[in-house]
Design a protein around this motif. Structure first.
Motif, mmCIF file in Angstrom:
data_model
loop_
_atom_site.group_PDB
_atom_site.id
_atom_site.type_symbol
_atom_site.label_atom_id
_atom_site.label_comp_id
_atom_site.label_asym_id
_atom_site.label_seq_id
_atom_site.Cartn_x
_atom_site.Cartn_y
_atom_site.Cartn_z
ATOM 1 N N SER A 66 0.835 -1.207 0.000
ATOM 2 C CA SER A 66 0.000 0.000 0.000
ATOM 3 C C SER A 66 0.866 1.253 0.000
ATOM 4 C CB SER A 66 -0.930 0.008 1.215
ATOM 5 O OG SER A 66 -1.815 -1.077 1.166
ATOM 6 N N THR A 67 1.934 1.226 0.781
ATOM 7 C CA THR A 67 2.842 2.374 0.829
ATOM 8 C C THR A 67 3.505 2.589 -0.522
ATOM 9 O OG1 THR A 67 3.239 2.008 3.188
ATOM 10 C CG2 THR A 67 4.871 3.339 2.002
ATOM 11 N N LEU A 68 3.924 1.504 -1.165
ATOM 12 C CA LEU A 68 4.551 1.624 -2.481
ATOM 13 C C LEU A 68 3.568 2.200 -3.507
ATOM 14 C CD1 LEU A 68 7.022 1.184 -4.261
ATOM 15 C CD2 LEU A 68 6.278 -1.195 -4.587
ATOM 16 N N MET A 69 2.328 1.734 -3.488
ATOM 17 C CA MET A 69 1.315 2.277 -4.407
ATOM 18 C C MET A 69 1.099 3.761 -4.141
ATOM 19 S SD MET A 69 -1.440 -0.879 -4.671
ATOM 20 C CE MET A 69 -2.771 0.266 -4.640
ATOM 21 N N ASP A 70 1.003 4.128 -2.847
ATOM 22 C CA ASP A 70 0.819 5.537 -2.500
ATOM 23 C C ASP A 70 2.041 6.360 -2.898
ATOM 24 O OD1 ASP A 70 -1.679 4.980 -1.498
ATOM 25 O OD2 ASP A 70 -1.066 5.011 0.607
ATOM 26 N N TYR A 71 3.233 5.793 -2.744
ATOM 27 C CA TYR A 71 4.454 6.497 -3.138
ATOM 28 C C TYR A 71 4.412 6.811 -4.635
ATOM 29 C CZ TYR A 71 9.220 7.748 -4.111
ATOM 30 O OH TYR A 71 10.325 8.440 -4.540
ATOM 31 N N ARG A 72 3.950 5.853 -5.414
ATOM 32 C CA ARG A 72 3.878 6.074 -6.867
ATOM 33 C C ARG A 72 2.909 7.199 -7.219
ATOM 34 N NH1 ARG A 72 3.776 -0.339 -7.907
ATOM 35 N NH2 ARG A 72 6.028 -0.660 -8.000
ATOM 36 N N ARG A 73 1.865 7.380 -6.402
ATOM 37 C CA ARG A 73 0.882 8.446 -6.651
ATOM 38 C C ARG A 73 1.294 9.774 -6.034
ATOM 39 N NH1 ARG A 73 -3.515 4.163 -5.917
ATOM 40 N NH2 ARG A 73 -3.082 4.322 -3.713
ATOM 41 N N GLY A 81 4.504 10.451 -4.252
ATOM 42 C CA GLY A 81 5.915 10.747 -4.038
ATOM 43 C C GLY A 81 6.246 10.770 -2.556
ATOM 44 N N ASP A 82 7.230 11.575 -2.176
ATOM 45 C CA ASP A 82 7.709 11.609 -0.794
ATOM 46 C C ASP A 82 6.666 12.059 0.213
ATOM 47 O OD1 ASP A 82 10.213 10.514 -0.967
ATOM 48 O OD2 ASP A 82 11.238 12.416 -1.300
ATOM 49 N N ALA A 83 5.602 12.687 -0.240
ATOM 50 C CA ALA A 83 4.541 13.113 0.687
ATOM 51 C C ALA A 83 3.940 11.919 1.439
ATOM 52 C CB ALA A 83 3.447 13.861 -0.071
ATOM 53 N N VAL A 84 4.044 10.728 0.862
ATOM 54 C CA VAL A 84 3.473 9.537 1.493
ATOM 55 C C VAL A 84 4.051 9.304 2.890
ATOM 56 C CG1 VAL A 84 5.103 7.808 0.613
ATOM 57 C CG2 VAL A 84 2.766 7.164 1.071
ATOM 58 N N TRP A 85 5.313 9.667 3.090
ATOM 59 C CA TRP A 85 5.991 9.366 4.352
ATOM 60 C C TRP A 85 5.485 10.220 5.509
ATOM 61 C CZ3 TRP A 85 8.084 4.912 3.849
ATOM 62 C CH2 TRP A 85 8.647 4.533 2.630
ATOM 63 N N GLN A 86 4.791 11.308 5.206
ATOM 64 C CA GLN A 86 4.310 12.203 6.263
ATOM 65 C C GLN A 86 3.260 11.556 7.158
ATOM 66 O OE1 GLN A 86 3.084 15.746 4.234
ATOM 67 N NE2 GLN A 86 5.154 16.184 3.506
ATOM 68 N N LYS A 87 2.589 10.537 6.655
ATOM 69 C CA LYS A 87 1.540 9.914 7.474
ATOM 70 C C LYS A 87 2.087 8.882 8.465
ATOM 71 C CE LYS A 87 0.182 6.605 3.865
ATOM 72 N NZ LYS A 87 -0.904 6.215 2.987
#
Length: 195
Positions: A135-142, A144-150
């Protein structure tokens, strides 16, 4: 993986309903996706890996203790589904107290539990981490680095945790652990490019 074929019984159906009741209204971190989607995915991974009904039920309920009521919920799981399911759920629980202990402390404790856990705990835990990492990888693809903020651990802490899970020797050859290593490798490559 040469497990004898079996049919899921009414217990699994009951667990599905109970899981939905416990997690109704919850969503995945940083999204509008109903939380039960994660629990169903983890149960599916466990079953596809040859897991039995107790492991599949525990997969559905693996977050219930820490997200839905602590030790009271664990006792209710034991009453409804038996000791084995409750033991697997307990082995997959990071914290049963609220407020939760600090992030790193919780993760270290969880890693120790996983090292000492049964093969059933390992199977459910790795299925959980695999679905989270995908899920994190899919979100990263959409995103980018903003995914890590959660994530409380951020980019570095999250990748450290996945690598620490992978450093625990599996009880036997484990396809789910191999897949988790592949996904974490891809997340790490993206981290190196953007970091």
């Amino acid at each position: 993986m040469n497990a004898k074929p079996f049919k899921l019984t009414r217990r699994f159906e009951t667990a599905l309903t109970y899981t939905h009741q416990l997690h109704a209204g919850q969503v995945r971190k940083g999204s509008d996706v109903p939380y039960i989607a994660h629990l169903l995915s983890v149960a599916a991974l466990v079953l596809e890996d040859g897991g039995n009904e107790d492991e599949a039920i525990a997969a559905l309920l693996h977050d219930a203790v820490e997200d839905c009521g602590g030790m009271e919920i664990l006792q209710e799981i034991r009453r409804r589904f038996g000791d084995r399911v409750a033991q697997i759920v307990e082995g997959c629980t990071e914290s049963e107290i609220i407020p939760k202990p600090p992030w790193r402390e919780r993760k270290e404790r969880y890693l120790q539990q996983l090292r000492c856990g049964s093969p059933s705990v390992y199977r459910v835990a790795i299925a959980d981490k695999l679905h989270n990492a995908r899920s994190t990888l899919m979100d990263y693809r959409r995103q980018g680095d903003a995914v890590w903020q959660k994530f409380k651990g951020g980019k570095e802490g999250t990748l450290w945790f996945y690598r620490a899970v992978l450093a625990i020797p599996p009880p036997s050859a484990h396809v789910l652990a191999e897949e988790l290593a592949r996904v974490v490798g891809e997340l790490s490559e993206n981290y190196m490019k953007s970091g």
